[in-house]
Design an enzyme around this catalytic site. Structure first.
Site, PDB file in Angstrom:
ATOM      1  N   GLY D 148      40.492  32.030  46.083  1.00 46.28           N
ATOM      2  CA  GLY D 148      41.126  31.855  44.788  1.00 46.28           C
ATOM      3  C   GLY D 148      40.771  30.499  44.207  1.00 46.28           C
ATOM      4  CB  CYS D 149      40.565  29.286  40.715  1.00 51.38           C
ATOM      5  SG  CYS D 149      42.069  30.044  40.079  1.00 51.38           S
ATOM      6  CE1 TYR D 150      46.054  26.351  39.382  1.00 49.13           C
ATOM      7  CE2 TYR D 150      46.591  28.671  39.521  1.00 49.13           C
ATOM      8  CZ  TYR D 150      46.572  27.494  38.802  1.00 49.13           C
ATOM      9  OH  TYR D 150      47.048  27.459  37.520  1.00 49.13           O
TER      10      TYR D 150
END
Lengths: 335, 335, 335, 335
Positions: D148-150
């Site tokens: 995921g990006c986060y």
């Protein structure tokens, strides 16, 4: 590998040129210069290059230059530029000049809008670097005057009309809106974020220096004197110029004919796209493309063009010119 | 009608104060001053006031001041402010100071973060102008230190917790993001539009001057020493501060209890709204409101607050203080 | 106190009207309606009103309406509006309609650009609510057609020229750029943040419905048929319309004469400001003002105007009209 | 040339993958698929590719797939993805999945935050595709779960601390702010331009699905259970995530030691840059780089990281993983 020097690398067009050249398979950066007070590691001056470009920006040393580079991208401001270009040429480099000093062929016009010209000799031989219109001249050029951002978008939008003599050449209105990177890297009240954000305004009313440049190029295409009313605006975005060009056809035309004309005129051009609906600046942001949509409205022709002012309007076009000069694939580094 | 002078009217807080006072039914602008080089017609300096405010911004003339105004909004920068405030007070005016010079009660702390203090006498009597916490003191005050923008948002977000002794006072982290107007009207590279637009970054890491201010106010509410880790960020918008405050409860709490606590604490407050979901800075932009949402997450309390840094974080709060001092309806001019 | 109902209060013009009326000394909100699925507490629908407006938006009950309100601000979309306006009038209310249904006097033109007209009777008596041009008609009106946002900016920019017969009435080009609030509250792909942000594009090419409206009003001022080429664009900001209007003078004019003409024409107008340099949309954001700068460029006249599309272009102008109808100070609530 | 299929090419991560692969010297796009209603010419769906990518997006035909591609970038949403991945694997392709379906190793955790898992068999063998931490596993992988990006930004910010056991593993607070492209291409009220522009707000409070993912990866690095309080926010810009991570050291550390630790940990990593001052999201926009700055503040460690959510947080990292799997230069296409 073509060896490239960037003279005046500390501004936005310098950074954009670096970015493109980092991806270029046929050229490499060998020398970056700026005023002494703007020198330092590329990484420190432009954090976007951390880890990507381990070079220094240094004060220009003309003696080193001739050993280091085959071509100079000269990103200096007008007036300053014509002080350096003769030396760059004398050092044996090809020069692509980003400023205005070698664009206007009529010295009187240049001097009206800028300052006294001090290098009229090289001016004579400089080639206007808009490949879609003057590719053949560029091929053998030693000195290319890279076009202004507005003239690039505006003239591409109407070149087919001018070439075919379809429009009244005293009827042209160029309404253009630029992103703020066009104003350069130097802070000012007008472009201070809280003043520019959520704002949009006209400027350079009746006086913008790109007006005679558009007229010169348009006139050259048309083969006759062309009068252009050019009105720029600044809008709250980083990149892009949308030009909305209004003109009056000599005879009635229709949309099919327009699209055909533009399609033919730009057939094979790698960076011009004729669209069948309105272009937006975000469609071309970060690219060397020019999107054009010509259409008829109430007896007028309205032609829209969108470019990225830093790419097709500056650094991308310069590298397109470099590719042409050095006989590389014209799109190299630009896809 | 209360007569209001704005000292240092040429910046963003000056403009915001003018805007609010043009709508105020119980006060009127009578005198606007700035440094000589920033003087001129209000309309010329701030085009938003064309046709709305036919006044001049003039160099300060202390002798005129006492005849012209009942209260001074002093929008000068720190250090400069404490050179003028004694004179404004001596001229018989109430003073609401926007800078930091009268906020920090501990001179040593002030001098660590700013400069040598030159008006410790008035500092002793200055009242910290956060009405929700110190309204009674403000009522009779001659000199009000208008709180910093960050301290306003941060302390309102956790005041009920501190007052009730519910949280560990060494556990508080204030993560805040401000709009760019908070950086003032002076252009700089960081806030040049093409640098700030599409950007967001932390700054003042470990060193921001609002950290001791938050600690002082928080400590006063808690009745004990409070340690705060305050980290500000700047984001690409004009107005607003979102504070996300993390803290650890001494004992387990739940969301119902939190909402009840906050609701009770701020009952009757005209400008504090306890929300039951996340606030956004746009909800409060252009208003004097503070939106707060406290909630429990994984054993922690997270309290969000949103204010407009130029209104509740500066000019609006100043006028709220002015209304209190002069016994006007506290919301006058602020709805 | 004038009692005001807002019919269709759940969009941006509804919110803006609420905001203005909360500050209005001579009128108060008494009834807010919307489609059933858009009803609820104002605070929940528009968090900006938390604590400021403890009202509900309810489904319209025509029977209650006549007891509750003296005037209806009708913020419904075209076509829907003309289904309700007759009922609002029959209920004894004055009506200010924000949509297009009562603007175009020529039913055929309306039906070409919109749909079949179903209330031509009231259309006959509707007054076009541009106070600077038609104030006398508005004074006694029962039904005011509040002008479109673009027509407001465009016609104010050139009304003095049209009135004096100074320009060729077939030469007018209106190039306009609007902020995105003009597109309404309903989400769409075009205005999804990552698509619209950093973008700017033309739309409605040759087909925008405000074109015949501009031509009608311009024609009325000029006393002859006027042809307008109107080209709107959308830009990445919330509020404002910048209109750049190009036209050809019949005889040579100069800037002094232009400024004098505009100054005389708009003398005493509370909301029109003639500027001596380029206006920006941020100068008028959140206000009911129109800033205009007319100038001569290369034998043409270029007139720039800036308004806030939600205020002078919608809700502010509606309330200006309301003030006129009810004989209140025209600027009430609008400073 | 590696032949690449993009499954679910009609969203932002699809477009970003196309953009990168157009410049990739060792891989080429051979197949683009989407839901039938989202199919069409790439140029029409994404005008940025006019003239650059003469391909169609087509409905997925699994039978063709095995002949057309060596690897699939699977840009489908969670739940949908695990319906296709087994088929893609069975067709003999390597798969890099952008969604969450193969990231969380604990099925119970997955099912708490998402839905019932229907492909636990492949889940067992999936490799978490964060090259800086798990490069060796990626090398031989058939199925990579792209992070995921986060989680990418957050775990890179603190991996050295976790690895060395320097911080209390129950003390970690991740405060993150994302650009709006992270919310995907589907329009919604929250991200409608006039609602999101000039706004910034927290969301997913206590419930965001990236929280368990960060905890899993952090736990794996630390070799013990890690508890993370993760609070995301959305800000008014297109691209980028700034993570501000707060944690408490077990023992006193200083800035020199921190910088040394991070420098050593990430030595040789092509896409991680340890900075000595605050990173901004614009520094990494459009690049696959992660800029990290760790520092000590009042007894805490605060580590900042900036990535482009669409590049290092999605498509760039996927192609970095692809390069590793196919033994290409890891940076190919990503400079």
């Amino acid at each position: 590998m073509i060896r490239v020097a960037i003279i005046g690398a500390s501004g936005y067009t310098g950074a954009e040129s670096i970015k493109i050249l980092l991806r270029h398979d046929g050229a490499k950066l060998t020398y970056l210069t700026a005023l002494p007070e703007e020198c330092g590691a590329v990484e420190d001056i432009f954090p976007q290059f951390r880890g990507r470009c381990p070079m220094q920006i240094e004060p220009l040393d003309l003696e080193m230059l001739s050993d280091l580079a085959d071509v100079a991208l000269c990103c200096l401001p007008h007036k300053v530029s014509m002080g350096y270009v003769p030396k760059l040429l004398n050092a044996g480099l090809k020069v692509i000049d980003f400023g205005a000093d070698y664009r206007l062929k009529d010295v009187a016009v240049y001097e009206k809008y800028y300052v006294k010209h001090t290098d009229t000799e090289n001016l004579k031989h400089a080639v206007f670097g808009l490949p879609e219109l003057f590719r053949e001249n560029i091929e053998g050029a030693k000195l290319v005057a890279n076009p202004g951002c507005y003239p690039t978008g505006a003239t591409l939008a109407i070149a087919p009309l001018l070439k075919e003599g379809l429009i009244e050449t005293n009827s042209i209105i160029v309404n253009a809106i630029t992103g703020v990177s066009g104003a350069g890297i130097k802070p000012s009240a007008k472009f201070h974020f809280p003043n520019m954000n959520e704002n949009l305004f006209p400027y350079g009313i009746g006086t913008h220096r790109h007006m005679p440049e558009i007229e010169q190029v348009a006139g050259e295409i048309a083969g006759e004197k062309v009068t252009v009313l050019f009105q720029p605006h600044a809008g709250p975005f980083d990149r892009g110029i949308l030009s909305t060009v209004y003109c009056r056809p000599k005879e009635k035309v229709n949309n099919d004919k327009l699209l055909q004309l533009y399609g033919d005129f730009y057939a094979g051009e790698p960076f011009v796209q004729i669209c069948n609906n309105a272009p937006g600046v975000k469609d071309v942001a970060g690219t060397n493309y020019c999107h054009i949509f010509p259409t008829c409205v109430k007896g007028n022709i309205v032609s829209f063009s969108a470019i990225d002012n830093l790419v097709k309007g500056a650094s991308g076009q310069a590298i397109q010119n470099m590719n042409i000069i050095f006989n590389l694939d014209e799109t190299m580094g630009l896809i």
